[in-house]
Design a protein around this motif. Structure first.
Motif, PDB file in Angstrom:
ATOM      1  N   ALA A  17     -15.080 -48.183  12.494  1.00  0.00           N
ATOM      2  CA  ALA A  17     -15.653 -47.999  10.994  1.00  0.00           C
ATOM      3  C   ALA A  17     -14.396 -47.730  10.375  1.00  0.00           C
ATOM      4  O   ALA A  17     -14.112 -48.072   9.427  1.00  0.00           O
ATOM      5  CB  ALA A  17     -16.619 -47.008  11.186  1.00  0.00           C
ATOM      6  N   LEU A  18     -13.311 -46.678  10.767  1.00  0.00           N
ATOM      7  CA  LEU A  18     -12.375 -46.424   9.893  1.00  0.00           C
ATOM      8  C   LEU A  18     -11.309 -47.512   9.924  1.00  0.00           C
ATOM      9  O   LEU A  18     -10.821 -47.817   9.067  1.00  0.00           O
ATOM     10  CB  LEU A  18     -11.614 -45.110  10.692  1.00  0.00           C
ATOM     11  CG  LEU A  18     -12.528 -43.847  10.586  1.00  0.00           C
ATOM     12  CD1 LEU A  18     -11.683 -42.838  11.466  1.00  0.00           C
ATOM     13  CD2 LEU A  18     -12.481 -43.499   9.311  1.00  0.00           C
ATOM     14  N   ILE A  19     -11.068 -48.374  10.871  1.00  0.00           N
ATOM     15  CA  ILE A  19     -10.292 -49.531  11.054  1.00  0.00           C
ATOM     16  C   ILE A  19     -11.095 -50.457   9.931  1.00  0.00           C
ATOM     17  O   ILE A  19     -10.034 -51.091   9.168  1.00  0.00           O
ATOM     18  CB  ILE A  19     -10.423 -50.275  12.319  1.00  0.00           C
ATOM     19  CG1 ILE A  19      -9.523 -49.342  13.392  1.00  0.00           C
ATOM     20  CG2 ILE A  19      -9.556 -51.553  12.321  1.00  0.00           C
ATOM     21  CD1 ILE A  19      -9.536 -49.706  14.876  1.00  0.00           C
ATOM     22  N   SER A  20     -12.361 -50.544   9.914  1.00  0.00           N
ATOM     23  CA  SER A  20     -12.899 -51.591   8.926  1.00  0.00           C
ATOM     24  C   SER A  20     -12.534 -50.848   7.576  1.00  0.00           C
ATOM     25  O   SER A  20     -12.384 -51.768   6.522  1.00  0.00           O
ATOM     26  CB  SER A  20     -14.369 -51.606   9.031  1.00  0.00           C
ATOM     27  OG  SER A  20     -14.613 -52.239  10.171  1.00  0.00           O
ATOM     28  N   VAL A  21     -12.463 -49.754   7.207  1.00  0.00           N
ATOM     29  CA  VAL A  21     -12.182 -49.136   5.986  1.00  0.00           C
ATOM     30  C   VAL A  21     -10.871 -49.459   5.608  1.00  0.00           C
ATOM     31  O   VAL A  21     -10.660 -50.020   4.313  1.00  0.00           O
ATOM     32  CB  VAL A  21     -12.474 -47.374   5.752  1.00  0.00           C
ATOM     33  CG1 VAL A  21     -11.775 -46.791   4.618  1.00  0.00           C
ATOM     34  CG2 VAL A  21     -13.976 -47.273   5.864  1.00  0.00           C
ATOM     35  N   GLY A  22      -9.894 -49.223   6.521  1.00  0.00           N
ATOM     36  CA  GLY A  22      -8.490 -49.736   6.295  1.00  0.00           C
ATOM     37  C   GLY A  22      -8.323 -50.970   5.950  1.00  0.00           C
ATOM     38  O   GLY A  22      -7.547 -51.275   5.005  1.00  0.00           O
ATOM     39  N   LEU A  23      -9.031 -51.843   6.697  1.00  0.00           N
ATOM     40  CA  LEU A  23      -8.801 -53.362   6.430  1.00  0.00           C
ATOM     41  C   LEU A  23      -9.563 -53.678   5.064  1.00  0.00           C
ATOM     42  O   LEU A  23      -8.950 -54.490   4.369  1.00  0.00           O
ATOM     43  CB  LEU A  23      -9.230 -54.151   7.638  1.00  0.00           C
ATOM     44  CG  LEU A  23      -8.658 -54.161   8.827  1.00  0.00           C
ATOM     45  CD1 LEU A  23      -9.675 -54.943   9.991  1.00  0.00           C
ATOM     46  CD2 LEU A  23      -7.377 -54.733   8.766  1.00  0.00           C
ATOM     47  N   ALA A  24     -10.604 -53.127   4.827  1.00  0.00           N
ATOM     48  CA  ALA A  24     -11.069 -53.245   3.526  1.00  0.00           C
ATOM     49  C   ALA A  24     -10.235 -52.896   2.352  1.00  0.00           C
ATOM     50  O   ALA A  24     -10.268 -53.502   1.243  1.00  0.00           O
ATOM     51  CB  ALA A  24     -12.381 -52.625   3.460  1.00  0.00           C
ATOM     52  N   ARG A  25      -9.522 -51.613   2.451  1.00  0.00           N
ATOM     53  CA  ARG A  25      -8.678 -51.308   1.405  1.00  0.00           C
ATOM     54  C   ARG A  25      -7.597 -52.234   1.262  1.00  0.00           C
ATOM     55  O   ARG A  25      -7.071 -52.492   0.215  1.00  0.00           O
ATOM     56  CB  ARG A  25      -8.169 -49.948   1.638  1.00  0.00           C
ATOM     57  CG  ARG A  25      -9.376 -48.800   1.397  1.00  0.00           C
ATOM     58  CD  ARG A  25      -8.513 -47.390   1.697  1.00  0.00           C
ATOM     59  NE  ARG A  25      -9.652 -46.249   1.212  1.00  0.00           N
ATOM     60  CZ  ARG A  25      -9.488 -45.648   0.295  1.00  0.00           C
ATOM     61  NH1 ARG A  25      -8.331 -45.954  -0.631  1.00  0.00           N
ATOM     62  NH2 ARG A  25     -10.470 -44.914  -0.018  1.00  0.00           N
ATOM     63  N   LEU A  26      -6.780 -52.826   2.442  1.00  0.00           N
ATOM     64  CA  LEU A  26      -5.854 -53.539   2.368  1.00  0.00           C
ATOM     65  C   LEU A  26      -6.465 -55.106   1.781  1.00  0.00           C
ATOM     66  O   LEU A  26      -5.738 -55.605   0.628  1.00  0.00           O
ATOM     67  CB  LEU A  26      -5.469 -53.957   3.686  1.00  0.00           C
ATOM     68  CG  LEU A  26      -4.660 -53.016   4.258  1.00  0.00           C
ATOM     69  CD1 LEU A  26      -4.184 -53.387   5.708  1.00  0.00           C
ATOM     70  CD2 LEU A  26      -3.282 -52.823   3.690  1.00  0.00           C
ATOM     71  N   TYR A  27      -7.620 -55.571   1.971  1.00  0.00           N
ATOM     72  CA  TYR A  27      -8.165 -56.651   1.338  1.00  0.00           C
ATOM     73  C   TYR A  27      -8.359 -56.495  -0.152  1.00  0.00           C
ATOM     74  O   TYR A  27      -8.257 -57.391  -1.119  1.00  0.00           O
ATOM     75  CB  TYR A  27      -9.442 -56.929   1.930  1.00  0.00           C
ATOM     76  CG  TYR A  27     -10.286 -58.077   1.593  1.00  0.00           C
ATOM     77  CD1 TYR A  27      -9.691 -59.659   1.924  1.00  0.00           C
ATOM     78  CD2 TYR A  27     -11.465 -58.025   0.872  1.00  0.00           C
ATOM     79  CE1 TYR A  27     -10.346 -60.779   1.449  1.00  0.00           C
ATOM     80  CE2 TYR A  27     -12.029 -59.214   0.340  1.00  0.00           C
ATOM     81  CZ  TYR A  27     -11.567 -60.507   0.690  1.00  0.00           C
ATOM     82  OH  TYR A  27     -12.154 -61.594   0.169  1.00  0.00           O
TER      83      TYR A  27
END
Length: 171
Positions: A17-27
């Motif tokens: 879920a933290l990886i998803s947050v990081g990817l969503a922030r990049l996106y």
């Protein structure tokens, strides 16, 4: 100590879920350094699961076990997987490190204080299955194993993770 192993294993289940947050922030166009903290914490948490299971395999206390009943315990797996996608749905670009730390502490306390466990999708990805198993003395445990079990008599030896969790190492 044993309760902390159980807690770390299942709090780390939320690392993707933290990886998803990081990817969503990049996106969402956030700066790279803003997202890297989430990505790094997510990858470290994911590796922690593998590390703990490896240490338990080699150094865990092994003891004989007699089971009289077993059933699959993977039903909550879908709920945890939804948390991996949630940051994209909840506008992850607005989630702060403080909010993540607060949620992480709350989850830590819940898992520390309860015997309830949830299946970890990370552990499932590396081949582990989750079972609710009843011992011959009537105690009910969560059993984590790398094989599919159909007959409770097939479980002969286990290693203790906590008071409510066991790890079977198939020989």
């Amino acid at each position: 100590m044993r309760n902390s192993l159980k807690t770390v294993l299942f709090v780390a289940a939320f690392s993707p879920a933290l990886i998803s947050v990081g990817l969503a922030r990049l996106y969402a166009g956030s700066p790279f350094w803003d997202a890297i903290y989430y990505l790094f914490a997510g990858f470290i948490g994911s590796l922690l699961v593998v590390y703990i299971l490896t240490v338990l395999k080699w150094r865990g206390e092994e003891f004989p076990f007699a089971a009289k009943k077993i059933e699959s315990n993977d039903v909550l797996l879908l709920g945890v997987v939804v948390t991996y996608v949630f940051p994209f749905l909840a506008r992850a670009s607005e989630i702060t490190v403080g909010a993540i730390l607060l949620i992480g502490c709350a989850v830590w306390v819940v898992f520390w204080l309860t015997d309830a466990t949830i299946p970890s999708p990370l552990m499932r990805l590396v081949g582990y299955r989750f079972y609710k198993i009843e011992a011959a003395n009537g105690m009910v445990y969560t059993l984590i194993t790398q094989r599919e079990i159909f007959d409770p008599r097939d479980v002969k030896t286990v290693k203790r993770i906590s008071g409510s969790m066991l790890l079977e190492i198939a020989k």
